[in-house]
Design an enzyme around this catalytic site. Sequence first.
Site, short mmCIF file in Angstrom:
data_model
loop_
_atom_site.label_atom_id
_atom_site.label_comp_id
_atom_site.label_asym_id
_atom_site.label_seq_id
_atom_site.Cartn_x
_atom_site.Cartn_y
_atom_site.Cartn_z
N ARG A 133 25.72 32.92 5.80
CA ARG A 133 26.13 31.94 6.81
C ARG A 133 25.89 30.54 6.28
O ARG A 133 24.80 30.23 5.78
CB ARG A 133 25.25 32.16 8.04
CG ARG A 133 25.96 32.19 9.35
CD ARG A 133 25.01 32.54 10.47
NE ARG A 133 23.75 31.81 10.47
CZ ARG A 133 23.10 31.41 11.56
NH1 ARG A 133 23.62 31.65 12.74
NH2 ARG A 133 21.94 30.80 11.49
N PHE A 175 23.67 36.45 20.47
CA PHE A 175 22.38 36.35 19.76
C PHE A 175 21.39 37.23 20.55
O PHE A 175 21.34 37.17 21.77
CB PHE A 175 21.93 34.88 19.75
CG PHE A 175 20.68 34.66 18.96
CD1 PHE A 175 20.74 34.54 17.58
CD2 PHE A 175 19.44 34.60 19.57
CE1 PHE A 175 19.58 34.35 16.83
CE2 PHE A 175 18.28 34.40 18.84
CZ PHE A 175 18.36 34.27 17.46
N TYR A 191 17.22 22.25 18.18
CA TYR A 191 16.73 22.18 16.79
C TYR A 191 17.82 22.47 15.77
O TYR A 191 17.56 22.42 14.58
CB TYR A 191 15.54 23.13 16.58
CG TYR A 191 15.73 24.52 17.16
CD1 TYR A 191 16.59 25.43 16.58
CD2 TYR A 191 15.03 24.90 18.31
CE1 TYR A 191 16.76 26.70 17.12
CE2 TYR A 191 15.20 26.16 18.86
CZ TYR A 191 16.07 27.05 18.25
OH TYR A 191 16.24 28.30 18.80
N LYS A 192 19.04 22.78 16.23
CA LYS A 192 20.12 23.03 15.26
C LYS A 192 20.88 21.72 15.02
O LYS A 192 20.38 20.83 14.36
CB LYS A 192 21.05 24.12 15.79
CG LYS A 192 20.38 25.47 16.06
CD LYS A 192 21.41 26.48 16.50
CE LYS A 192 20.78 27.73 17.10
NZ LYS A 192 20.05 28.54 16.14
N ASP A 241 25.85 29.60 26.85
CA ASP A 241 24.84 29.28 25.84
C ASP A 241 25.53 28.38 24.81
O ASP A 241 26.51 28.80 24.17
CB ASP A 241 24.33 30.59 25.21
CG ASP A 241 23.25 30.35 24.16
OD1 ASP A 241 23.28 29.28 23.52
OD2 ASP A 241 22.41 31.24 23.96
#
Length: 394
Positions: A366, A125, A219-220, A194
């Site tokens: 996605r 990312f 937050y995911k 990560d």
Amino acid sequence: MTELNARAAKLDAEDPLGYLRAEFDLDPAVVYLDGNSLGAPPRQVAGRVEEVVREQWGRRLIRSWPERWWVAPERVGEKIAPLVGAAPGQVVVADSTSVNVFKALVGAVRLAPGRREIVVDATTFPTDGYVAESAAELTGTMVVPAVVDELDDVLSERTAVVLLNQVDYKTGRLHDMAAATEKIHAAGARAVWDLCHSVGVLPIELDALGVDVAVGCTYKFLNGGPGSPAFIYVPHHLQAEFHQPLPGWGGHRDPFAMESSYAPAPGIARARAGTPDILSLLALDAALEVWDGVDMTAVRAKGLALTGFFIECVDELLGRAVEVVTPRGEWRGHQVSLRHHDASTLVAELTARDVIGDYRPPDVLRFGFAPLYVTYGDALRAARALADLLAERG
Ligand SMILES: Cc1ncc(COP(=O)(O)O)c(C=O)c1O
């Protein structure tokens, strides 16, 4: 078609985690497949935030800092610890993932004196890559991009740190944390992971694998809410030597003594920097309650089954109209990425039909499958909506 309907209904009826969907405040008309970007809100969060604002802030005012707020980063970290296989005292919630990647990389380079390279997953990312460049510049090291499967080609006695993602954000590919960590350690380097796309997805064993530092967002799949603070893990045996580059008063051994020079806190608190973001942190605290009593092995089993069922639906309903980018075997997280040259428009059109996924340039659709609230019926409805859209185009 009807066979898929019957299968979805049966799988949902037999789902041992199916009861958890009711814990989330979701619009029943919407198929939400973007929990890998922003998780859905657990029901208790709204009331808790209101209580924090009205009572803790409104009535207790500044007294809430010593009473309960100052230690909240460590307390909430302890709720995340079992989800990442960490014994108590090694996880703290603070800042954003980007900031924690910076702390982790600089801190880890300092744990590898004399070594001059930071190896970074080449398809990471973007924020991790940007932060790694800056960390390298500040520590007099250089960034070496690597393909995760080909670490042997880049690891050497020059490698200080390797920064990898357990699950690739774009393809959903799951990397072998045990094998990669072992290789990194065999080269005498530090392993930084990560976990943004794997925490809340699969059982993670940071302590058992001897990971040096790890970071992740909340937050995911942890459903902490938009911009909820991230976490950082440093194992006990490295904490005394872990010198992160943002020595704010929050990480001081005695913050309220207002000493003129910095002395790091003895434990994981040294990974903190400034004043914690209490409203977001306590929203996350409430959101994490949905994990009480949830078995990560069951979460993983459902995530694999859900993504597998979605791939099957895509194969049957869409055929070769899209390419499944995500690995079909077990080496995937809980997302499925599909390639189509018009992905961006398709995602917008799906959203207009209440099927929410997301787009990653240049050509990836996605779909995230959060096992706590996504159903097999959702997976089928999403594949069907996409098939309908493409059929309408002729
Ligand atoms: C792998 C990974 N790292 C980091 C981030 C984001 O970092 P931050 O929380 O600082 O926005 C993301 C966001 O999606 C991500 O997927």
